[in-house]
Design a protein around this motif. Sequence first.
Motif, mmCIF file in Angstrom:
data_model
loop_
_atom_site.group_PDB
_atom_site.id
_atom_site.type_symbol
_atom_site.label_atom_id
_atom_site.label_comp_id
_atom_site.label_asym_id
_atom_site.label_seq_id
_atom_site.Cartn_x
_atom_site.Cartn_y
_atom_site.Cartn_z
ATOM 1 N N ASP A 1 0.821 -1.209 0.000
ATOM 2 C CA ASP A 1 0.000 0.000 0.000
ATOM 3 C C ASP A 1 0.854 1.256 0.000
ATOM 4 O O ASP A 1 0.556 2.232 -0.686
ATOM 5 C CB ASP A 1 -0.939 0.007 1.202
ATOM 6 N N THR A 2 1.926 1.247 0.777
ATOM 7 C CA THR A 2 2.827 2.397 0.816
ATOM 8 C C THR A 2 3.483 2.606 -0.539
ATOM 9 O O THR A 2 3.546 3.726 -1.041
ATOM 10 C CB THR A 2 3.891 2.210 1.913
ATOM 11 N N GLY B 1 1.038 4.065 -2.923
ATOM 12 C CA GLY B 1 0.828 5.480 -2.649
ATOM 13 C C GLY B 1 1.928 6.356 -3.234
ATOM 14 O O GLY B 1 1.679 7.440 -3.749
ATOM 15 N N LEU C 1 -4.762 7.070 -3.762
ATOM 16 C CA LEU C 1 -4.733 6.955 -2.311
ATOM 17 C C LEU C 1 -5.134 8.305 -1.732
ATOM 18 O O LEU C 1 -4.533 9.332 -2.063
ATOM 19 C CB LEU C 1 -3.326 6.571 -1.844
ATOM 20 N N GLU D 1 -3.961 7.791 4.864
ATOM 21 C CA GLU D 1 -3.634 6.584 5.609
ATOM 22 C C GLU D 1 -3.489 6.900 7.080
ATOM 23 O O GLU D 1 -3.212 8.027 7.465
ATOM 24 C CB GLU D 1 -2.363 5.932 5.073
ATOM 25 N N SER E 1 -4.960 1.670 8.620
ATOM 26 C CA SER E 1 -5.885 1.722 7.496
ATOM 27 C C SER E 1 -5.399 2.649 6.393
ATOM 28 O O SER E 1 -4.565 3.530 6.612
ATOM 29 C CB SER E 1 -7.269 2.164 7.969
ATOM 30 N N PHE E 2 -5.944 2.399 5.209
ATOM 31 C CA PHE E 2 -5.694 3.214 4.032
ATOM 32 C C PHE E 2 -7.051 3.544 3.431
ATOM 33 O O PHE E 2 -7.949 2.698 3.433
ATOM 34 C CB PHE E 2 -4.870 2.446 2.992
ATOM 35 N N TYR F 1 -8.846 4.833 -0.104
ATOM 36 C CA TYR F 1 -8.628 5.024 -1.529
ATOM 37 C C TYR F 1 -9.869 5.620 -2.174
ATOM 38 O O TYR F 1 -10.991 5.340 -1.751
ATOM 39 C CB TYR F 1 -8.354 3.681 -2.216
ATOM 40 N N LYS G 1 -12.194 2.152 2.390
ATOM 41 C CA LYS G 1 -11.283 2.120 3.531
ATOM 42 C C LYS G 1 -10.827 0.690 3.746
ATOM 43 O O LYS G 1 -11.637 -0.209 3.972
ATOM 44 C CB LYS G 1 -11.955 2.641 4.800
#
Length: 105
Positions: free
Chosen positions: A7-8, A11, A34, A37, A41-42, A44, A58
Amino acid sequence: MFGALRDTLYGITSCCFPNPTLHINRRTFKVVKLLGEGGFSFVYLVQDVSTGRQFALKKIRCPFGSEAVADAMREVEMYRMFQHENIIKVVVSIAVGWGWGSIGR
């Protein structure tokens, strides 16, 4: 941990690679970007491929097992109770994990 790293990286590199697609409840969504965060959680911006409608998605990571999943589902249920024009309405929730399938509402 791999999910958080992925996810990072997404992003950071989302401007350079095509938008991934997600398949949720027989619908296909394209990840637009994105939005933010937090600790676990993230969020989008996603777009329904068939309708063009946009949603906030989420993704809550639950790295500490079934108790963390239960906490996340309680959080989702609390979001459902909020009804205000400035709060996004929960449309659907689903829990997906390694080896225990999915739970949807």
